[in-house]
Motif scaffolding. Structure first.
Motif, PDB file in Angstrom:
ATOM      1  N   CYS A  50      51.272  55.027  53.115  1.00  8.59           N
ATOM      2  CA  CYS A  50      52.436  54.169  52.904  1.00  8.59           C
ATOM      3  C   CYS A  50      53.612  54.620  53.764  1.00  8.59           C
ATOM      4  CB  CYS A  50      52.810  54.168  51.427  1.00  8.59           C
ATOM      5  SG  CYS A  50      54.391  53.406  51.038  1.00  8.59           S
TER       6      CYS A  50
ATOM      7  N   PHE B 276      55.340  42.582  56.404  1.00  6.35           N
ATOM      8  CA  PHE B 276      54.358  42.362  55.340  1.00  6.35           C
ATOM      9  C   PHE B 276      53.262  43.428  55.362  1.00  6.35           C
ATOM     10  CE2 PHE B 276      56.277  38.193  54.770  1.00  6.35           C
ATOM     11  CZ  PHE B 276      56.154  38.020  53.388  1.00  6.35           C
TER      12      PHE B 276
ATOM     13  N   ALA C 226      52.494  45.755  52.146  1.00 10.38           N
ATOM     14  CA  ALA C 226      51.143  45.843  51.587  1.00 10.38           C
ATOM     15  C   ALA C 226      50.749  47.281  51.286  1.00 10.38           C
ATOM     16  CB  ALA C 226      50.138  45.212  52.547  1.00 10.38           C
TER      17      ALA C 226
ATOM     18  N   LEU D 197      51.738  48.704  47.800  1.00 11.18           N
ATOM     19  CA  LEU D 197      51.045  48.230  46.604  1.00 11.18           C
ATOM     20  C   LEU D 197      50.089  49.265  45.989  1.00 11.18           C
ATOM     21  CD1 LEU D 197      50.329  44.528  47.655  1.00 11.18           C
ATOM     22  CD2 LEU D 197      52.221  45.437  46.281  1.00 11.18           C
TER      23      LEU D 197
END
Length: 506
Positions: free
Chosen positions: A299, A474, A478, A481
């Motif tokens: 991330c 985006f 993602a 998440l």
């Protein structure tokens, strides 16, 4: 009432049971063990310090802060050295007879080798100490940074920048281990935040002044200036910063305590019972098997690439083409919002992370959970992608540059929040392996960021800046998440996988 045990002690008790120790033996061990040392809120300190005053956990606050400041300055100057040249890409490209995309590799190659460097140097630092590794690598970085300013052609400059990144990137991965050497879990959010804001701000302030250095001196001084500054800090470091690596093996603790003089002169190996082995250079990648490491690193690497390096690598090209900015104007538009956003983000990140961790631990009766740190990352999941989108929309529609600045600042705020959160969370999950965690996070961040120079501008030319930046935003969102299941299942996954079997004495 007896003070509650922290997770490390609970884990040690569980390991003892798994190895055949009976409940009776555990009770006898607990009765013989010295009383737990507590933090100001009455919770057990994690890790538990020894009684040795030379244990970095027991150092005076002023000494810890001095070491933190100097290591943070090294980290600041590492990315400062990488990015100071970015506003001057146009005159540099003319000198090198290369296009702007190719010229940007001068920064990209530094970023790539900075990611690789700690994979090599951190295992050495775990045996011979942080201090000699800092001194040797930073000294080499100073030499190669200065030599970059004297390069006469593209090939020589790229080679020197690779070497500059390989040696100069060490503080970017080793600094987090140094923070863990000195500070307890309940205060790491704040002090890890100081460290992370330092290296991020280095890459952000550099463009702010790089354009003026090029205008008033020449692009050569974009390499000479960081070399001079880093050399000055290195001299201070040599005379003021002691070794922070501290071995807690019974053999090491039983040895006569090392004097401060021998510590500073590096007369004794920092870890007396360990040798460098080939497997140590692969330990960072061994940590990928743990979800509490893999998911946050993944991330953060994406967020750093798109929430910082994307702006830095493309600014000279896009700001010059759309707003017809000179190097100093490009540096201002990039440097001011990215720096302000990071500083405000850190005001939120470190203290809030510690506050959440402490409050929730008290609610559980003293049991700490590293997953509490993930709650502080929530704003980053929204703000970093939002800032990327705002910059892309403003550039595509050629709005006033203030919109671009606004987008960069928002993304930088979010990036600082996730930076502090990820470093603190992973170190709290696996403190003994903090050098490997620093290496892995640095590797993922730098190597993924290196690739941006190959596709960001071509992608924007093919589909438009707006659509390209929205796509990248985006992608970044993602990768936040997977942190949701990590929050709920992280502790269970760690228990199922067990703790790494190396560095248990740190």
């Amino acid at each position: 009432m007896a003070a509650p045990m922290d997770k490390a002690e609970v884990s040690a008790s569980e390991d003892h049971s798994q190895n055949g120790g009976s409940a009776k033996h555990e009770r006898e061990h607990e009765e013989d063990a010295p009383p737990l040392k507590l933090d100001p809120r009455g919770l057990p300190l994690s890790p538990q310090p020894t009684d040795d005053p030379k244990d970095p956990l027991n150092w005076n606050r002023w000494l810890k802060l001095m070491v933190l400041a100097e290591v943070s300055l090294f980290s600041f100057l590492a990315l400062f050295s990488a990015s100071l040249i970015t506003p001057a890409f146009v005159p540099l490209s003319i000198f090198l007879h290369k296009d702007l995309v190719t010229t940007a590799y001068v920064t990209s190659t530094f970023i790539l080798l900075a990611g690789v460097s700690t994979i090599v140097w951190n295992p050495i630092a775990n045996v011979y100490g942080r201090r000699p590794v800092y001194i040797c690598t930073v000294a080499a970085a100073v030499a190669f940074c200065g030599a970059s300013g004297a390069a006469k052609n593209y090939g020589t400059l790229i080679a020197l920048r690779c070497l500059n990144g390989f040696f100069g990137g060490v503080p970017l991965g080793l600094g987090s281990a140094t923070v863990c050497d000195m500070f307890f879990a309940h205060e790491r959010g704040l002090y890890m935040g100081v460290y992370t804001i330092s290296f991020l701000t280095g890459g952000h302030i550099a463009p702010l002044i790089g354009g003026y250095i090029e205008k008033n001196l020449s692009w050569h001084w974009c390499f000479y200036v960081p070399a001079i500054l880093t050399g000055g800090i290195l001299v201070i470091f040599i005379f003021t910063v002691p070794e922070t690596l501290y071995s807690r093996t019974p053999e090491a603790v039983a040895r006569p305590s090392q004097s401060w003089k021998s510590n500073m002169l590096m007369k004794r190996r920092a870890h007396p019972t360990r040798r460098v082995k080939l497997v140590d250079f692969f330990r960072p990648f061994q940590m990928i098997m743990y979800p509490s490491v893999l998911l946050p690193t993944w991330c953060y690497s994406i967020s750093f690439a798109y929430g910082s390096i994307l702006f830095i690598i493309t600014s000279a090209n896009l700001f010059g083409r759309i707003y017809h900015f000179q190097p100093q104007q490009t540096g201002l538009l990039l440097g001011i919002p990215i720096t302000v956003g990071s500083l405000i983000g850190e005001l939120f990140a470190g203290g809030i992370s510690d506050w959440i961790s402490e409050k929730r631990a008290i609610r559980r009766g003293g049991e700490r959970s590293p997953e509490d740190r993930l709650l502080g990352i929530i704003p980053a999941a929204v703000l970093t992608p939002l800032g990327i989108i705002i910059e892309g929309v403003c550039l595509e529609n050629k709005t006033h540059w203030i919109g671009v600045a606004f987008g960069i600042a928002i993304a930088s705020f979010g990036l600082q929040v996730v930076t502090t959160g990820v470093y603190t969370y992973t170190a709290e999950c696996y403190k003994p392996q903090s050098p490997e965690l620093g290496s892995l996070i640095n590797f993922g961040r730098q190597v993924y960021s290196f690739t941006i120079g190959f596709y960001s501008i071509p992608f924007s030319e093919k589909v438009g800046i707006q659509d390209a930046w929205i796509t990248l935003a985006f992608v970044a969102f993602a990768f936040y998440l997977p942190l949701i299941p990590l929050y709920f299942k992280g502790a269970e996954w760690r228990k199922r996988l067990g703790n790494p079997t190396f560095h248990k004495d740190l």
